[in-house]
Enzyme design. Structure first.
Site, PDB file in Angstrom:
ATOM      1  N   ASP A  35       0.978  -1.194  -0.054  1.00  0.00           N
ATOM      2  CA  ASP A  35      -0.057  -0.062  -0.019  1.00  0.00           C
ATOM      3  C   ASP A  35       0.952   1.126  -0.231  1.00  0.00           C
ATOM      4  O   ASP A  35       1.808   1.264   0.657  1.00  0.00           O
ATOM      5  CB  ASP A  35      -0.991   0.038   1.331  1.00  0.00           C
ATOM      6  CG  ASP A  35      -2.212   0.771   1.004  1.00  0.00           C
ATOM      7  OD1 ASP A  35      -2.015   2.115   0.858  1.00  0.00           O
ATOM      8  OD2 ASP A  35      -3.217   0.198   1.315  1.00  0.00           O
ATOM      9  N   LEU A  65       6.770  -4.409  -9.161  1.00  0.00           N
ATOM     10  CA  LEU A  65       7.161  -5.275  -7.864  1.00  0.00           C
ATOM     11  C   LEU A  65       7.461  -6.675  -8.220  1.00  0.00           C
ATOM     12  O   LEU A  65       6.745  -7.364  -8.954  1.00  0.00           O
ATOM     13  CB  LEU A  65       6.094  -5.078  -6.695  1.00  0.00           C
ATOM     14  CG  LEU A  65       4.747  -5.332  -6.981  1.00  0.00           C
ATOM     15  CD1 LEU A  65       4.034  -5.128  -5.372  1.00  0.00           C
ATOM     16  CD2 LEU A  65       3.964  -4.707  -7.731  1.00  0.00           C
ATOM     17  N   ASN A 101       0.991  -4.232 -13.696  1.00  0.00           N
ATOM     18  CA  ASN A 101       2.163  -4.691 -12.961  1.00  0.00           C
ATOM     19  C   ASN A 101       1.886  -5.909 -12.038  1.00  0.00           C
ATOM     20  O   ASN A 101       2.627  -6.992 -11.927  1.00  0.00           O
ATOM     21  CB  ASN A 101       2.714  -3.360 -11.942  1.00  0.00           C
ATOM     22  CG  ASN A 101       3.592  -2.388 -12.794  1.00  0.00           C
ATOM     23  OD1 ASN A 101       3.958  -2.852 -13.675  1.00  0.00           O
ATOM     24  ND2 ASN A 101       3.419  -1.291 -12.349  1.00  0.00           N
ATOM     25  N   GLY A 104       1.512  -8.961 -14.046  1.00  0.00           N
ATOM     26  CA  GLY A 104       2.822  -9.240 -14.626  1.00  0.00           C
ATOM     27  C   GLY A 104       3.190 -10.355 -13.484  1.00  0.00           C
ATOM     28  O   GLY A 104       3.824 -11.353 -13.811  1.00  0.00           O
ATOM     29  N   TYR A 147     -12.277   6.835 -12.783  1.00  0.00           N
ATOM     30  CA  TYR A 147     -12.602   5.722 -11.934  1.00  0.00           C
ATOM     31  C   TYR A 147     -13.349   4.593 -12.854  1.00  0.00           C
ATOM     32  O   TYR A 147     -12.618   3.480 -12.907  1.00  0.00           O
ATOM     33  CB  TYR A 147     -13.260   5.995 -10.692  1.00  0.00           C
ATOM     34  CG  TYR A 147     -13.445   4.916  -9.635  1.00  0.00           C
ATOM     35  CD1 TYR A 147     -12.340   4.386  -8.719  1.00  0.00           C
ATOM     36  CD2 TYR A 147     -14.822   4.335  -9.659  1.00  0.00           C
ATOM     37  CE1 TYR A 147     -12.712   3.498  -8.160  1.00  0.00           C
ATOM     38  CE2 TYR A 147     -14.977   3.403  -8.829  1.00  0.00           C
ATOM     39  CZ  TYR A 147     -14.207   3.038  -7.866  1.00  0.00           C
ATOM     40  OH  TYR A 147     -14.172   1.831  -6.991  1.00  0.00           O
ATOM     41  N   GLN A 164      -4.619 -14.644 -23.167  1.00  0.00           N
ATOM     42  CA  GLN A 164      -3.334 -14.766 -23.693  1.00  0.00           C
ATOM     43  C   GLN A 164      -2.351 -15.595 -22.919  1.00  0.00           C
ATOM     44  O   GLN A 164      -1.393 -16.156 -23.736  1.00  0.00           O
ATOM     45  CB  GLN A 164      -2.861 -13.136 -23.983  1.00  0.00           C
ATOM     46  CG  GLN A 164      -1.833 -12.890 -24.932  1.00  0.00           C
ATOM     47  CD  GLN A 164      -1.641 -11.425 -25.320  1.00  0.00           C
ATOM     48  OE1 GLN A 164      -2.554 -10.653 -25.106  1.00  0.00           O
ATOM     49  NE2 GLN A 164      -0.292 -11.188 -25.426  1.00  0.00           N
TER      50      GLN A 164
HETATM   51  P1  NAD Z   1      -9.801   2.605   0.258  1.00  0.00           P
HETATM   52  O1  NAD Z   1      -9.543   4.047  -0.247  1.00  0.00           O
HETATM   53  O2  NAD Z   1      -9.875   2.554   1.831  1.00  0.00           O
HETATM   54  O3  NAD Z   1      -8.584   1.502  -0.068  1.00  0.00           O
HETATM   55  C1  NAD Z   1      -7.907   1.812  -1.243  1.00  0.00           C
HETATM   56  C2  NAD Z   1      -6.412   1.236  -0.667  1.00  0.00           C
HETATM   57  O4  NAD Z   1      -5.399   1.229  -1.719  1.00  0.00           O
HETATM   58  C3  NAD Z   1      -5.734   2.468   0.145  1.00  0.00           C
HETATM   59  O5  NAD Z   1      -5.134   1.780   1.452  1.00  0.00           O
HETATM   60  C4  NAD Z   1      -4.936   3.073  -0.607  1.00  0.00           C
HETATM   61  O6  NAD Z   1      -4.051   3.742   0.205  1.00  0.00           O
HETATM   62  C5  NAD Z   1      -4.438   2.127  -1.422  1.00  0.00           C
HETATM   63  N1  NAD Z   1      -3.773   2.537  -2.813  1.00  0.00           N
HETATM   64  C6  NAD Z   1      -4.639   3.453  -3.618  1.00  0.00           C
HETATM   65  N2  NAD Z   1      -3.585   3.787  -4.778  1.00  0.00           N
HETATM   66  C7  NAD Z   1      -2.540   2.940  -4.536  1.00  0.00           C
HETATM   67  C8  NAD Z   1      -1.362   2.761  -5.528  1.00  0.00           C
HETATM   68  N3  NAD Z   1      -1.249   3.480  -6.428  1.00  0.00           N
HETATM   69  N4  NAD Z   1      -0.419   1.893  -4.881  1.00  0.00           N
HETATM   70  C9  NAD Z   1      -0.631   1.165  -3.686  1.00  0.00           C
HETATM   71  N5  NAD Z   1      -1.411   1.343  -3.127  1.00  0.00           N
HETATM   72  C10 NAD Z   1      -2.712   2.179  -3.424  1.00  0.00           C
HETATM   73  O7  NAD Z   1     -10.945   2.087  -0.586  1.00  0.00           O
HETATM   74  P2  NAD Z   1     -11.910   0.847  -0.226  1.00  0.00           P
HETATM   75  O8  NAD Z   1     -13.398   1.369  -0.188  1.00  0.00           O
HETATM   76  O9  NAD Z   1     -11.336  -0.074   0.719  1.00  0.00           O
HETATM   77  O10 NAD Z   1     -11.928   0.037  -1.872  1.00  0.00           O
HETATM   78  C11 NAD Z   1     -10.946  -1.053  -1.910  1.00  0.00           C
HETATM   79  C12 NAD Z   1     -10.987  -1.611  -3.194  1.00  0.00           C
HETATM   80  O11 NAD Z   1     -12.692  -2.033  -3.645  1.00  0.00           O
HETATM   81  C13 NAD Z   1     -10.732  -0.595  -4.291  1.00  0.00           C
HETATM   82  O12 NAD Z   1     -10.095  -0.902  -5.352  1.00  0.00           O
HETATM   83  C14 NAD Z   1     -12.270   0.085  -4.844  1.00  0.00           C
HETATM   84  O13 NAD Z   1     -12.464   0.682  -6.244  1.00  0.00           O
HETATM   85  C15 NAD Z   1     -13.046  -1.133  -4.774  1.00  0.00           C
HETATM   86  N6  NAD Z   1     -14.467  -0.794  -4.392  1.00  0.00           N
HETATM   87  C16 NAD Z   1     -14.867  -0.296  -3.302  1.00  0.00           C
HETATM   88  C17 NAD Z   1     -16.114  -0.128  -2.868  1.00  0.00           C
HETATM   89  C18 NAD Z   1     -16.790   0.548  -1.713  1.00  0.00           C
HETATM   90  O14 NAD Z   1     -17.773   0.619  -1.511  1.00  0.00           O
HETATM   91  N7  NAD Z   1     -15.883   0.685  -0.906  1.00  0.00           N
HETATM   92  C19 NAD Z   1     -17.212  -0.072  -4.044  1.00  0.00           C
HETATM   93  C20 NAD Z   1     -16.715  -0.807  -5.117  1.00  0.00           C
HETATM   94  C21 NAD Z   1     -15.290  -1.383  -5.430  1.00  0.00           C
END
Ligand code: NAD
Ligand code: UDP
Length: 317
Positions: A35, A65, A101, A104, A147, A164
């Protein structure tokens, strides 16, 4: 022999990710949480930091990574409109380059990989409730596009790595999820309304409050994600995960005011661009193939979430 023991959770310090890490540790897995702490926080995973089976690796998935793992959950991406729209180009990079990434990595080490996709791939849907077969109605150049289109591209990448390169993939389409550890300032409706009601300030409804959502408690969501990851059936398409109990935003405001016992009033503001009018998952596929369905009622889940925010608001006042 391949195992399922060493699990990478990208985005593991976020709201859903931290609950997932906890559940995986409780199930006896070794967890590597990757994270960049953009919207996540160390305090979300505080109880796990001293655990011998848990490791935090501060890293941005936009950079490659190289790790040895058996399974990968890709949750790395800010989820709330306020956060993902604050740096839209970065949101697209995370969804596209970050996903490449991780795919991969999965290909290299032959790990099974699960994508946290979203109901946003359906956009502002004409078809209700939403089934996996519906292709969606997304504005490709609107404020939510970074998004929505980022997540759609991530799904396409998953499927092409599968076709693939025979990567073993799973795609979960997650509908609105709520519970303890939601970010208090991320602008999402459940956290905004609970914090507003606890403080006694007005709750702001965007639009006229007739738009609907269906809210799933985080423990149910984590159960669904792990069930999908652990299912040995092989990829046969995306799977909706969410709670089909649909409620209008106006009704949600009234319910939260009532559960908090607050004197908050309600104010109205214009509806943001491309805000979906209705959303409810058809979860028959998950019920049939995973034997999964949510068990927490909205009222019980909200009570638990209110308790969490109550402690947070009291501790910070
Ligand atoms: P959140 O923002 O609390 O968690 C996302 C996490 O990803 C955070 O800890 C953030 O620091 C980390 N992150 C963001 N960009 C990053 C990067 N480039 N490299 C490394 N870490 C990175 O959100 P959430 O609500 O816990 O959602 C988690 C996942 O579930 C997300 O992918 C979101 O799109 C998906 N999602 C969530 C919901 C919801 O209602 N919460 C609904 C649909 C989909
Ligand atoms: N919303 C609202 N007041 C708020 C925050 C959100 O009326 O303080 C509305 C928002 O316009 C949307 C719904 O609540 O119609 C759900 O918003 P959220 O950002 O939680 O989730 P998403 O729109 O991504 O489903």
């Amino acid at each position: 022999m391949r195992t399922e023991n060493r699990v990478l959770v990208a985005g593991g310090a976020g709201f859903i990710g931290s609950h997932l890490c906890e559940a995986l540790i409780a199930a006896g897995r070794e967890v590597l949480c990757v994270d960049n702490l953009h919207t996540g926080a160390k305090r979300n995973i505080e109880p796990l930091l001293g655990h011998r089976a848990f490791e935090l690796y501060r890293h941005d998935v936009v950079h490659p990574l190289y790790l040895e793992v058996d399974r990968v959950y890709n949750l790395a991406c800010p989820a709330s409109p306020v956060h993902y729209q604050s740096n839209p180009v970065k949101t697209i990079k995370t969804n596209v380059i970050g996903t490449i990434n991780l795919l991969g990595l999965a290909r290299r080490v032959k790990a099974r990989i699960l994508q946290a996709s979203t109901s946003e791939v359906y956009g502002d849907p004409e078809s209700h409730p939403q089934r996996e077969s519906y292709w969606g109605r997304v504005n490709p150049i609107g404020r939510r596009a970074c998004y929505d289109e980022g997540k759609r591209c991530a799904e396409a990448l998953f499927v092409e790595y599968h076709r693939q390169n025979a990567v073993d993939i799973r795609i979960a389409r997650i509908f609105n999820t709520y519970g303890p550890r939601m970010h208090p300032n991320d602008g999402r409706v459940v956290s905004n309304f609970i914090v507003g009601a606890l403080r006694g300030g007005p709750l702001t409804i965007y639009g006229d409050g007739t738009q609907s959502r269906s809210f799933c408690y985080v423990d149910d969501m984590v159960r669904g994600l792990t069930a999908l990851m652990d299912c040995d059936e092989g990829f046969s398409g995306p799977v909706n995960l969410g709670n089909p109990e649909e409620i209008s935003i106006g009704q949600l405001a009234a319910l939260i005011i009532d559960l908090v016992g607050s004197r908050s009033s309600v104010e109205y503001r214009p509806l943001p661009e491309d805000d979906p009018a209705r959303r409810r998952p058809d979860i028959s596929l998950a019920e049939r193939t995973l034997g999964w369905s949510p068990s927490m009622t909205l009222e019980e889940g909200l009570k638990k979430t209110i308790d969490y925010f109550d402690n947070l608001v009291l501790n910070n006042s």
